[in-house]
Motif scaffolding. Structure first.
Motif, PDB file in Angstrom:
ATOM      1  N   ALA A 169       0.838  -1.209   0.000  1.00 21.19           N
ATOM      2  CA  ALA A 169       0.000   0.000   0.000  1.00 21.19           C
ATOM      3  C   ALA A 169       0.867   1.250   0.000  1.00 21.19           C
ATOM      4  O   ALA A 169       0.524   2.261  -0.628  1.00 21.19           O
ATOM      5  CB  ALA A 169      -0.932  -0.011   1.211  1.00 21.19           C
ATOM      6  N   TYR A 170       1.991   1.208   0.704  1.00 20.97           N
ATOM      7  CA  TYR A 170       2.937   2.328   0.705  1.00 20.97           C
ATOM      8  C   TYR A 170       3.525   2.512  -0.688  1.00 20.97           C
ATOM      9  O   TYR A 170       3.708   3.644  -1.160  1.00 20.97           O
ATOM     10  CB  TYR A 170       4.023   2.082   1.741  1.00 20.97           C
ATOM     11  N   LEU A 171       3.823   1.419  -1.360  1.00 26.53           N
ATOM     12  CA  LEU A 171       4.398   1.507  -2.709  1.00 26.53           C
ATOM     13  C   LEU A 171       3.412   2.097  -3.702  1.00 26.53           C
ATOM     14  O   LEU A 171       3.818   2.760  -4.659  1.00 26.53           O
ATOM     15  CB  LEU A 171       4.846   0.116  -3.169  1.00 26.53           C
ATOM     16  N   LEU A 172       2.130   1.869  -3.483  1.00 27.42           N
ATOM     17  CA  LEU A 172       1.124   2.483  -4.358  1.00 27.42           C
ATOM     18  C   LEU A 172       1.110   4.000  -4.188  1.00 27.42           C
ATOM     19  O   LEU A 172       0.856   4.735  -5.144  1.00 27.42           O
ATOM     20  CB  LEU A 172      -0.259   1.910  -4.053  1.00 27.42           C
ATOM     21  N   ARG A 173       1.389   4.461  -2.960  1.00 29.98           N
ATOM     22  CA  ARG A 173       1.425   5.905  -2.707  1.00 29.98           C
ATOM     23  C   ARG A 173       2.773   6.509  -3.064  1.00 29.98           C
ATOM     24  O   ARG A 173       2.856   7.695  -3.382  1.00 29.98           O
ATOM     25  CB  ARG A 173       1.119   6.189  -1.235  1.00 29.98           C
ATOM     26  N   GLN A 174       3.821   5.697  -3.008  1.00 27.45           N
ATOM     27  CA  GLN A 174       5.182   6.177  -3.278  1.00 27.45           C
ATOM     28  C   GLN A 174       5.836   5.268  -4.333  1.00 27.45           C
ATOM     29  O   GLN A 174       6.697   4.443  -4.004  1.00 27.45           O
ATOM     30  CB  GLN A 174       6.009   6.173  -1.986  1.00 27.45           C
ATOM     31  N   PRO A 175       5.447   5.386  -5.595  1.00 23.67           N
ATOM     32  CA  PRO A 175       5.970   4.470  -6.622  1.00 23.67           C
ATOM     33  C   PRO A 175       7.487   4.516  -6.759  1.00 23.67           C
ATOM     34  O   PRO A 175       8.099   3.509  -7.158  1.00 23.67           O
ATOM     35  CB  PRO A 175       5.285   4.965  -7.907  1.00 23.67           C
ATOM     36  N   ALA A 176       8.097   5.629  -6.411  1.00 21.59           N
ATOM     37  CA  ALA A 176       9.556   5.730  -6.535  1.00 21.59           C
ATOM     38  C   ALA A 176      10.275   4.756  -5.609  1.00 21.59           C
ATOM     39  O   ALA A 176      11.450   4.435  -5.840  1.00 21.59           O
ATOM     40  CB  ALA A 176      10.008   7.157  -6.241  1.00 21.59           C
ATOM     41  N   GLN A 177       9.574   4.261  -4.580  1.00 19.83           N
ATOM     42  CA  GLN A 177      10.182   3.331  -3.633  1.00 19.83           C
ATOM     43  C   GLN A 177      10.152   1.882  -4.123  1.00 19.83           C
ATOM     44  O   GLN A 177      10.686   0.990  -3.445  1.00 19.83           O
ATOM     45  CB  GLN A 177       9.471   3.421  -2.277  1.00 19.83           C
ATOM     46  N   LYS A 178       9.569   1.645  -5.283  1.00 18.37           N
ATOM     47  CA  LYS A 178       9.495   0.265  -5.787  1.00 18.37           C
ATOM     48  C   LYS A 178      10.887  -0.304  -6.052  1.00 18.37           C
ATOM     49  O   LYS A 178      11.079  -1.520  -6.010  1.00 18.37           O
ATOM     50  CB  LYS A 178       8.645   0.217  -7.050  1.00 18.37           C
ATOM     51  N   ARG A 179      11.840   0.549  -6.335  1.00 14.11           N
ATOM     52  CA  ARG A 179      13.213   0.072  -6.540  1.00 14.11           C
ATOM     53  C   ARG A 179      13.734  -0.591  -5.270  1.00 14.11           C
ATOM     54  O   ARG A 179      14.402  -1.635  -5.325  1.00 14.11           O
ATOM     55  CB  ARG A 179      14.115   1.241  -6.948  1.00 14.11           C
ATOM     56  N   GLN A 180      13.441   0.009  -4.101  1.00 17.56           N
ATOM     57  CA  GLN A 180      13.856  -0.586  -2.841  1.00 17.56           C
ATOM     58  C   GLN A 180      13.138  -1.912  -2.598  1.00 17.56           C
ATOM     59  O   GLN A 180      13.732  -2.878  -2.087  1.00 17.56           O
ATOM     60  CB  GLN A 180      13.582   0.381  -1.675  1.00 17.56           C
ATOM     61  N   ALA A 181      11.871  -1.963  -2.968  1.00 19.52           N
ATOM     62  CA  ALA A 181      11.118  -3.203  -2.809  1.00 19.52           C
ATOM     63  C   ALA A 181      11.703  -4.309  -3.682  1.00 19.52           C
ATOM     64  O   ALA A 181      11.758  -5.475  -3.277  1.00 19.52           O
ATOM     65  CB  ALA A 181       9.655  -2.966  -3.160  1.00 19.52           C
ATOM     66  N   TRP A 182      12.149  -3.954  -4.879  1.00 13.02           N
ATOM     67  CA  TRP A 182      12.757  -4.935  -5.771  1.00 13.02           C
ATOM     68  C   TRP A 182      14.053  -5.474  -5.164  1.00 13.02           C
ATOM     69  O   TRP A 182      14.312  -6.678  -5.210  1.00 13.02           O
ATOM     70  CB  TRP A 182      13.025  -4.309  -7.135  1.00 13.02           C
ATOM     71  N   ILE A 183      14.845  -4.622  -4.547  1.00 11.01           N
ATOM     72  CA  ILE A 183      16.078  -5.066  -3.888  1.00 11.01           C
ATOM     73  C   ILE A 183      15.744  -6.066  -2.782  1.00 11.01           C
ATOM     74  O   ILE A 183      16.414  -7.102  -2.628  1.00 11.01           O
ATOM     75  CB  ILE A 183      16.846  -3.851  -3.324  1.00 11.01           C
ATOM     76  N   ASP A 184      14.693  -5.772  -2.010  1.00 15.43           N
ATOM     77  CA  ASP A 184      14.314  -6.662  -0.913  1.00 15.43           C
ATOM     78  C   ASP A 184      13.787  -7.995  -1.433  1.00 15.43           C
ATOM     79  O   ASP A 184      14.058  -9.058  -0.837  1.00 15.43           O
ATOM     80  CB  ASP A 184      13.272  -5.985  -0.024  1.00 15.43           C
ATOM     81  N   MET A 185      13.037  -7.965  -2.519  1.00 13.47           N
ATOM     82  CA  MET A 185      12.539  -9.211  -3.090  1.00 13.47           C
ATOM     83  C   MET A 185      13.690 -10.066  -3.610  1.00 13.47           C
ATOM     84  O   MET A 185      13.666 -11.302  -3.492  1.00 13.47           O
ATOM     85  CB  MET A 185      11.538  -8.923  -4.200  1.00 13.47           C
ATOM     86  N   ARG A 186      14.699  -9.434  -4.155  1.00 13.30           N
ATOM     87  CA  ARG A 186      15.863 -10.192  -4.617  1.00 13.30           C
ATOM     88  C   ARG A 186      16.601 -10.814  -3.422  1.00 13.30           C
ATOM     89  O   ARG A 186      17.111 -11.932  -3.514  1.00 13.30           O
ATOM     90  CB  ARG A 186      16.824  -9.280  -5.394  1.00 13.30           C
ATOM     91  N   ALA A 187      16.642 -10.087  -2.306  1.00 12.76           N
ATOM     92  CA  ALA A 187      17.251 -10.647  -1.102  1.00 12.76           C
ATOM     93  C   ALA A 187      16.473 -11.860  -0.616  1.00 12.76           C
ATOM     94  O   ALA A 187      17.064 -12.862  -0.163  1.00 12.76           O
ATOM     95  CB  ALA A 187      17.328  -9.581  -0.011  1.00 12.76           C
ATOM     96  N   LEU A 188      15.149 -11.801  -0.715  1.00  9.72           N
ATOM     97  CA  LEU A 188      14.323 -12.939  -0.332  1.00  9.72           C
ATOM     98  C   LEU A 188      14.571 -14.130  -1.252  1.00  9.72           C
ATOM     99  O   LEU A 188      14.702 -15.272  -0.796  1.00  9.72           O
ATOM    100  CB  LEU A 188      12.839 -12.539  -0.363  1.00  9.72           C
TER     101      LEU A 188
END
Length: 278
Positions: free
Chosen positions: A253-272
């Motif tokens: 939900a935060y990423l929907l409000r702050q799309p620029a943060q999706k890059r950080q989410a992608w880094i975390d998914m790669r860590a997972l």
């Protein structure tokens, strides 16, 4: 000699008396006194004594009923709610029983305003368990976590590393929707905490993913902002002694409000993904 000057009283006619009263009023006099002093305190005490004498006799103090003090742990008080939650969670040997005990639980006021309990989705026993904050409107209506726009984004995030929700297990710290999608209060979170902790134990994941600041703070004890706490591996100790690898990520939900943060989410998914590959 005027009789007043001579110290003797003199009778006044009505017009003269009225004129005298008007003069005293214009001078600021608002009350009259008699020729002799009167002890108003004694008069007041006498009035009280007369009133007391006229009142019906009261029961002696020892005969009066003493009201019972309010219960310290009323059913809806936070300590009682937490105690009931701990008891019900501990008495749940499996997820089915835990869900039934959550349905019975009356210690969280959100249950009265929510449409239904939102327990979990996905597959228990999966290697990954994702835990969010609380259900939203779509989740409350359907009865499954992460099914709205944020849930659809979560599905796409999982797909990027070859997963879908059938291969993970998903839940929330608080299983009932707060009115207006507000943040759950600390009391509401604490009342539900024993259940999510037991749910994690019974689901038996290898990796715990806390989605958003609220879940990370509640389960991992982090106090720094989610933008700083995300992406770091931590240890989550279950009450049965098992230790899980845990990581905090940005909430969809935060990423929907702050799309620029999706890059950080992608880094975390790669860590997972890397953790699952080992």
């Amino acid at each position: 000699m005027d009789p007043v000057e001579d110290g003797r009283s003199a009778a006044l006619d009505l017009a003269t008396a009225a004129a005298a009263l008007r003069w005293w009023l214009s001078a600021g006099v608002t009350g009259a006194v008699g020729e002799t002093p009167r002890n108003r305190f004694d008069e007041g005490a006498g009035a009280i004594a007369r009133a007391a004498a006229a009142a019906p006799a009261e029961a002696p103090p020892e005969a009066r009923p003493v009201p019972s003090p309010p219960a310290v742990d009323a059913p809806d008080s936070p300590p009682a709610a937490e105690a009931a939650a701990h008891a019900l969670a501990a008495a749940s040997p499996d997820l089915e029983t835990l869900r039934a005990n959550l349905e019975r639980f009356e210690g969280c006021a959100l249950k009265k305003t929510a449409t239904q309990l939102v327990f979990a989705d996905g597959t228990p026993g999966s290697r990954v368990m994702l835990v969010g904050e609380a259900p939203g409107g779509d989740e409350d209506r359907i009865g499954r976590p992460f099914v709205g726009r944020a849930g659809q984004l979560l599905d796409r995030m999982l797909q990027t590393i070859g997963l879908d929700r059938r291969q993970v297990y998903i839940a929330n710290v608080v299983p009932w929707r707060p009115p207006g999608n507000r943040t759950p209060t600390p009391q509401e979170t604490q009342a539900c905490l024993p259940f999510i902790k037991r749910q994690i134990e019974l689901a038996r994941p290898e990796i715990l993913v806390c989605l958003g600041a609220s879940a990370a703070q509640t389960l991992l004890g982090v106090r720094e902002p989610i933008t700083r706490s995300r992406g770091k591996w931590r240890a989550y100790e279950c009450e049965d002694g098992r230790v899980l690898r845990a990581i905090a990520m940005l909430h969809p939900a935060y990423l929907l409000r702050q799309p620029a943060q999706k890059r950080q989410a992608w880094i975390d998914m790669r860590a997972l993904a890397s953790a699952l590959a080992t």
